[in-house]
Design a protein around this motif. Structure first.
Motif, mmCIF file in Angstrom:
data_model
loop_
_atom_site.group_PDB
_atom_site.id
_atom_site.type_symbol
_atom_site.label_atom_id
_atom_site.label_comp_id
_atom_site.label_asym_id
_atom_site.label_seq_id
_atom_site.Cartn_x
_atom_site.Cartn_y
_atom_site.Cartn_z
ATOM 1 N N THR A 154 4.279 -4.925 6.002
ATOM 2 C CA THR A 154 3.699 -3.645 6.076
ATOM 3 C C THR A 154 3.922 -2.893 7.445
ATOM 4 O O THR A 154 4.069 -3.428 8.436
ATOM 5 C CB THR A 154 2.116 -3.942 5.844
ATOM 6 N N ASP A 184 -5.758 -4.262 -0.394
ATOM 7 C CA ASP A 184 -5.909 -5.179 0.713
ATOM 8 C C ASP A 184 -6.994 -6.358 0.415
ATOM 9 O O ASP A 184 -6.734 -7.436 0.580
ATOM 10 C CB ASP A 184 -6.120 -4.396 2.000
ATOM 11 N N ASP A 200 1.457 -0.392 7.544
ATOM 12 C CA ASP A 200 0.017 0.083 7.474
ATOM 13 C C ASP A 200 -0.937 -0.459 8.440
ATOM 14 O O ASP A 200 -1.415 -1.676 8.337
ATOM 15 C CB ASP A 200 -0.593 -0.133 6.146
ATOM 16 N N SER A 224 -4.123 -2.014 7.164
ATOM 17 C CA SER A 224 -4.035 -3.299 6.813
ATOM 18 C C SER A 224 -4.184 -4.303 7.791
ATOM 19 O O SER A 224 -4.767 -5.300 7.592
ATOM 20 C CB SER A 224 -2.658 -3.520 5.905
ATOM 21 N N ALA A 283 -5.794 1.738 -1.193
ATOM 22 C CA ALA A 283 -5.082 0.966 -0.219
ATOM 23 C C ALA A 283 -6.193 -0.189 0.158
ATOM 24 O O ALA A 283 -5.684 -1.430 0.349
ATOM 25 C CB ALA A 283 -4.478 1.670 1.107
ATOM 26 N N ASN A 341 0.880 -1.353 -0.030
ATOM 27 C CA ASN A 341 -0.134 -0.061 -0.042
ATOM 28 C C ASN A 341 0.794 1.207 0.099
ATOM 29 O O ASN A 341 0.263 2.312 0.082
ATOM 30 C CB ASN A 341 -1.097 0.148 1.158
#
Length: 255
Positions: A195, A177, A197, A200, A173, A165
């Protein structure tokens, strides 16, 4: 399934991975998180066979990578798909050319067989009309979908994603996902995602591995991460005001 058994990796005097053991299950989205310098990237490269641990083993569906012949390692690597952080598309190739590249390099399929496979995966990532476009002519989100299509065109058993992402807006994003999770379930792939994020993590984190200073500090699911009292995890996960509020809501509901 990928089984990681007590792996260590050093570069000179720098001991990067310090005895990590875990498992990544097939058909699930397995996420690796941690601060910069925690060992995430080195760990992912060990899983890809790019780095060899000095100690420990990595076993892919019963195959210990370190005990394989060079030919067997090459065959195993062809069962791995990779989505790079910046998509890593070839600027001089069209979308179709980028996705077809692994088939041309590693298979003996006919042109019609390759075309059929490319059409199938581009349709799966919702890019049916982008065959003749170049990477510079499509959005960042579309580039990421091309990268996913290229990663699955060889029908891999294992899918690795490095910050998929990165550089995307929040809405795009979430779409990426969801796409990775859907493909993981549909193709029954062992998917491992590096990741930072936290969206996520909360969206698709069926298995989460948290690394700190080269060690496995914690592992669990996106639901269990709300329950942990591990200070390193809570400091990392709830560094933003939004996730602090989410955690506080969870604590209040539990009480």
């Amino acid at each position: 399934m990928i089984e990681v058994n007590d792996i260590h990796k050093s570069f000179g005097d720098a001991h990067i991975l310090k005895g990590i053991s875990t498992t990544f299950e097939k058909g699930k989205t397995n996420l690796i998180i941690g601060q910069s310098g925690s060992g995430k990237t080195v760990f992912l490269k060990c899983l890809l066979g790019l780095f060899a641990p000095e100690v420990g083993s990595i076993v892919y569906d019963g195959k210990d990578y370190s005990s394989l012949s060079e030919n067997e390692k090459r065959n195993l690597r062809q069962e791995m798909g990779m989505v790079f952080q910046g998509s890593a598309l070839f600027d001089s190739m069209t979308v179709e050319g980028n996705v077809k590249f692994p088939l041309e390099m590693f298979t003996k399929q006919s042109q019609s067989e390759m075309d059929d496979r490319v059409n199938t995966v581009l349709k799966r990532v919702n890019l049916v009309d982008a065959h003749n476009k170049f990477p510079a002519e499509i959005s960042g989100g579309m580039q990421k979908r091309v990268a996913i299509a290229r990663a699955i065109v060889m029908n891999p058993k294992y899918l690795f994603c490095d910050e998929p992402n990165s550089g995307l807006d929040p809405k795009t994003a979430i779409l990426i996902d969801d796409l990775i999770k859907e493909i993981t379930e549909e193709y029954d792939i062992t998917t491992v995602i590096n990741t930072h994020d936290m969206n996520s993590v909360m969206q698709i984190g069926e298995k989460i591995l948290f690394l700190k200073d080269g060690l496995k500090e914690w592992e669990g699911s996106k639901n269990e991460i709300f329950k942990t009292d591990n200070e390193a995890v809570t400091n990392f996960v709830y560094s933003s005001d939004l996730f602090k509020k989410v955690r506080q809501m969870y604590i209040e509901e539990r009480n």
